[in-house]
Write a protein that holds these residues in place. Structure first.
Motif, PDB file in Angstrom:
ATOM      1  N   TYR A 139       0.823  -1.207   0.000  1.00  0.00           N
ATOM      2  CA  TYR A 139       0.000   0.000   0.000  1.00  0.00           C
ATOM      3  C   TYR A 139       0.860   1.260   0.000  1.00  0.00           C
ATOM      4  O   TYR A 139       0.503   2.259  -0.628  1.00  0.00           O
ATOM      5  CB  TYR A 139      -0.937  -0.004   1.208  1.00  0.00           C
ATOM      6  CG  TYR A 139      -1.922  -1.136   1.182  1.00  0.00           C
ATOM      7  CD1 TYR A 139      -3.013  -1.123   0.308  1.00  0.00           C
ATOM      8  CD2 TYR A 139      -1.765  -2.243   2.013  1.00  0.00           C
ATOM      9  CE1 TYR A 139      -3.911  -2.176   0.272  1.00  0.00           C
ATOM     10  CE2 TYR A 139      -2.659  -3.286   1.976  1.00  0.00           C
ATOM     11  CZ  TYR A 139      -3.736  -3.244   1.105  1.00  0.00           C
ATOM     12  OH  TYR A 139      -4.621  -4.291   1.071  1.00  0.00           O
ATOM     13  N   VAL A 140       1.978   1.203   0.708  1.00  0.00           N
ATOM     14  CA  VAL A 140       2.897   2.344   0.678  1.00  0.00           C
ATOM     15  C   VAL A 140       3.450   2.530  -0.726  1.00  0.00           C
ATOM     16  O   VAL A 140       3.526   3.660  -1.242  1.00  0.00           O
ATOM     17  CB  VAL A 140       4.040   2.142   1.696  1.00  0.00           C
ATOM     18  CG1 VAL A 140       5.068   3.257   1.579  1.00  0.00           C
ATOM     19  CG2 VAL A 140       3.493   2.089   3.114  1.00  0.00           C
ATOM     20  N   GLY A 141       3.839   1.422  -1.366  1.00  0.00           N
ATOM     21  CA  GLY A 141       4.314   1.515  -2.743  1.00  0.00           C
ATOM     22  C   GLY A 141       3.235   2.002  -3.691  1.00  0.00           C
ATOM     23  O   GLY A 141       3.509   2.796  -4.609  1.00  0.00           O
ATOM     24  N   LEU A 142       1.983   1.566  -3.471  1.00  0.00           N
ATOM     25  CA  LEU A 142       0.883   2.029  -4.311  1.00  0.00           C
ATOM     26  C   LEU A 142       0.642   3.522  -4.131  1.00  0.00           C
ATOM     27  O   LEU A 142       0.342   4.233  -5.104  1.00  0.00           O
ATOM     28  CB  LEU A 142      -0.384   1.245  -3.964  1.00  0.00           C
ATOM     29  CG  LEU A 142      -1.635   1.578  -4.792  1.00  0.00           C
ATOM     30  CD1 LEU A 142      -1.380   1.305  -6.270  1.00  0.00           C
ATOM     31  CD2 LEU A 142      -2.830   0.778  -4.287  1.00  0.00           C
ATOM     32  N   PHE A 143       0.785   3.987  -2.894  1.00  0.00           N
ATOM     33  CA  PHE A 143       0.658   5.432  -2.658  1.00  0.00           C
ATOM     34  C   PHE A 143       1.705   6.200  -3.456  1.00  0.00           C
ATOM     35  O   PHE A 143       1.410   7.229  -4.075  1.00  0.00           O
ATOM     36  CB  PHE A 143       0.814   5.725  -1.167  1.00  0.00           C
ATOM     37  CG  PHE A 143       0.980   7.186  -0.859  1.00  0.00           C
ATOM     38  CD1 PHE A 143      -0.108   8.048  -0.896  1.00  0.00           C
ATOM     39  CD2 PHE A 143       2.225   7.709  -0.542  1.00  0.00           C
ATOM     40  CE1 PHE A 143       0.045   9.399  -0.623  1.00  0.00           C
ATOM     41  CE2 PHE A 143       2.391   9.057  -0.271  1.00  0.00           C
ATOM     42  CZ  PHE A 143       1.291   9.899  -0.313  1.00  0.00           C
ATOM     43  N   GLY A 144       2.957   5.698  -3.448  1.00  0.00           N
ATOM     44  CA  GLY A 144       3.998   6.356  -4.233  1.00  0.00           C
ATOM     45  C   GLY A 144       3.689   6.346  -5.713  1.00  0.00           C
ATOM     46  O   GLY A 144       3.937   7.334  -6.427  1.00  0.00           O
ATOM     47  N   THR A 145       3.111   5.226  -6.181  1.00  0.00           N
ATOM     48  CA  THR A 145       2.759   5.142  -7.599  1.00  0.00           C
ATOM     49  C   THR A 145       1.658   6.140  -7.957  1.00  0.00           C
ATOM     50  O   THR A 145       1.742   6.844  -8.976  1.00  0.00           O
ATOM     51  CB  THR A 145       2.302   3.713  -7.942  1.00  0.00           C
ATOM     52  OG1 THR A 145       3.393   2.819  -7.720  1.00  0.00           O
ATOM     53  CG2 THR A 145       1.854   3.613  -9.384  1.00  0.00           C
ATOM     54  N   VAL A 146       0.628   6.187  -7.144  1.00  0.00           N
ATOM     55  CA  VAL A 146      -0.478   7.124  -7.411  1.00  0.00           C
ATOM     56  C   VAL A 146       0.030   8.559  -7.388  1.00  0.00           C
ATOM     57  O   VAL A 146      -0.322   9.381  -8.257  1.00  0.00           O
ATOM     58  CB  VAL A 146      -1.603   6.920  -6.383  1.00  0.00           C
ATOM     59  CG1 VAL A 146      -2.663   8.002  -6.521  1.00  0.00           C
ATOM     60  CG2 VAL A 146      -2.234   5.550  -6.562  1.00  0.00           C
ATOM     61  N   TRP A 147       0.849   8.864  -6.416  1.00  0.00           N
ATOM     62  CA  TRP A 147       1.392  10.229  -6.327  1.00  0.00           C
ATOM     63  C   TRP A 147       2.261  10.548  -7.544  1.00  0.00           C
ATOM     64  O   TRP A 147       2.197  11.654  -8.095  1.00  0.00           O
ATOM     65  CB  TRP A 147       2.191  10.393  -5.049  1.00  0.00           C
ATOM     66  CG  TRP A 147       2.617  11.818  -4.802  1.00  0.00           C
ATOM     67  CD1 TRP A 147       3.716  12.455  -5.289  1.00  0.00           C
ATOM     68  CD2 TRP A 147       1.915  12.781  -4.031  1.00  0.00           C
ATOM     69  NE1 TRP A 147       3.758  13.750  -4.859  1.00  0.00           N
ATOM     70  CE2 TRP A 147       2.659  13.983  -4.081  1.00  0.00           C
ATOM     71  CE3 TRP A 147       0.741  12.752  -3.277  1.00  0.00           C
ATOM     72  CZ2 TRP A 147       2.270  15.140  -3.418  1.00  0.00           C
ATOM     73  CZ3 TRP A 147       0.348  13.904  -2.620  1.00  0.00           C
ATOM     74  CH2 TRP A 147       1.104  15.079  -2.693  1.00  0.00           C
ATOM     75  N   GLY A 148       3.079   9.585  -7.956  1.00  0.00           N
ATOM     76  CA  GLY A 148       3.930   9.811  -9.110  1.00  0.00           C
ATOM     77  C   GLY A 148       3.137  10.018 -10.387  1.00  0.00           C
ATOM     78  O   GLY A 148       3.481  10.869 -11.222  1.00  0.00           O
ATOM     79  N   ILE A 149       2.054   9.248 -10.557  1.00  0.00           N
ATOM     80  CA  ILE A 149       1.219   9.412 -11.751  1.00  0.00           C
ATOM     81  C   ILE A 149       0.524  10.770 -11.729  1.00  0.00           C
ATOM     82  O   ILE A 149       0.419  11.451 -12.764  1.00  0.00           O
ATOM     83  CB  ILE A 149       0.201   8.264 -11.838  1.00  0.00           C
ATOM     84  CG1 ILE A 149       0.943   6.944 -12.120  1.00  0.00           C
ATOM     85  CG2 ILE A 149      -0.837   8.529 -12.910  1.00  0.00           C
ATOM     86  CD1 ILE A 149       0.050   5.730 -12.114  1.00  0.00           C
TER      87      ILE A 149
END
Length: 235
Positions: A139-149
């Motif tokens: 979930y932390v990695g997904l947060f980084g992905t969403v923020w990056g997109i």
């Protein structure tokens, strides 16, 4: 080599928030591997010492001699601590209630249960951290992905014509965070489940040993009680 440079380039060119997320995931991965190695060594050493003590225990050695041997050792294994707790309590209860085997064994079993609980807690130490890393890292990695997109699409606002070449680098940078989250989570989950099963098996082995030891002490308690009754009747 090109893939390594490419991934490094993506990490270095990611936004600050995504880089911070990646740093957290790297720290979580390092911490999980430290716990995995430390717990693995402890569980392996504990299982080996358990086997060695059981061989010594069932070799026919006198229990008092075995107790003295355990006392002389600088550090006792889990099985030795359970054995020492039970025999020590047996000696105390034999002085307090020599004619009541049931009371003697109740005290012995209580002492060994406490020792088993303490040893199990020692083996389970830090395992909740593995579970936390395994469950939260994706979930932390997904947060980084969403923020990056989001950051990548915000950058497209200043571009007149959006193409794959324009969007792909930003999305690739963001997806690295998800990959790092999975890399941190997968080993943590695998070894957490493995160590939980091993800990449960070891606890069962300690309980079984405690029951077998209780049976031996129970027979001795009855002998003590019968000898006292015989002596009282003779008087």
């Amino acid at each position: 080599m090109n893939e390594s440079v490419s991934i490094t380039h993506l990490i270095l060119n990611a936004s600050f928030v995504v880089q911070l997320v990646m740093l957290m995931l790297v720290a979580a991965s390092v911490l999980s591997w430290v716990i995995i190695i430390q717990r693995g060594r402890l569980i392996s050493a504990t299982e080996q010492s358990m086997r060695q003590f059981e061989e010594r225990f069932w070799s026919g050695i006198d229990l008092n001699d075995l107790y003295r041997e355990c006392q002389q050792q600088p550090e006792n294994s889990s099985a030795e601590k359970v054995f020492m707790a039970g025999l020590k309590e047996f000696g105390k209860m034999r002085q307090q209630s020599p004619g009541d085997p049931e009371a003697m064994m109740a005290g012995v079993q209580r002492a060994m249960r406490i020792a088993i609980t303490r040893e199990t807690e020692e083996l389970e130490n830090h395992l909740p951290m593995l579970a936390t890393i395994g469950s939260t890292s994706p979930y932390v990695g997904l947060f980084g992905t969403v923020w990056g997109i989001m950051h990548s699409f915000q950058g497209l606002a200043s571009v007149k014509q959006a193409t794959i070449a324009t969007v792909a680098p930003g999305i690739s940078e963001a997806l690295v965070a998800t990959a790092m989250g999975l890399l941190a989570a997968i080993p943590a989950v695998i070894f957490y489940n493995r160590y939980v099963v091993k800990t449960e098996k070891f606890q069962t082995a300690l309980v079984t040993f405690a029951d077998e030891f209780s049976a031996l002490l129970y027979r001795q308690a009855h002998k003590v009680s019968q000898s006292q009754r015989t002596g009282a009747e003779a008087l």
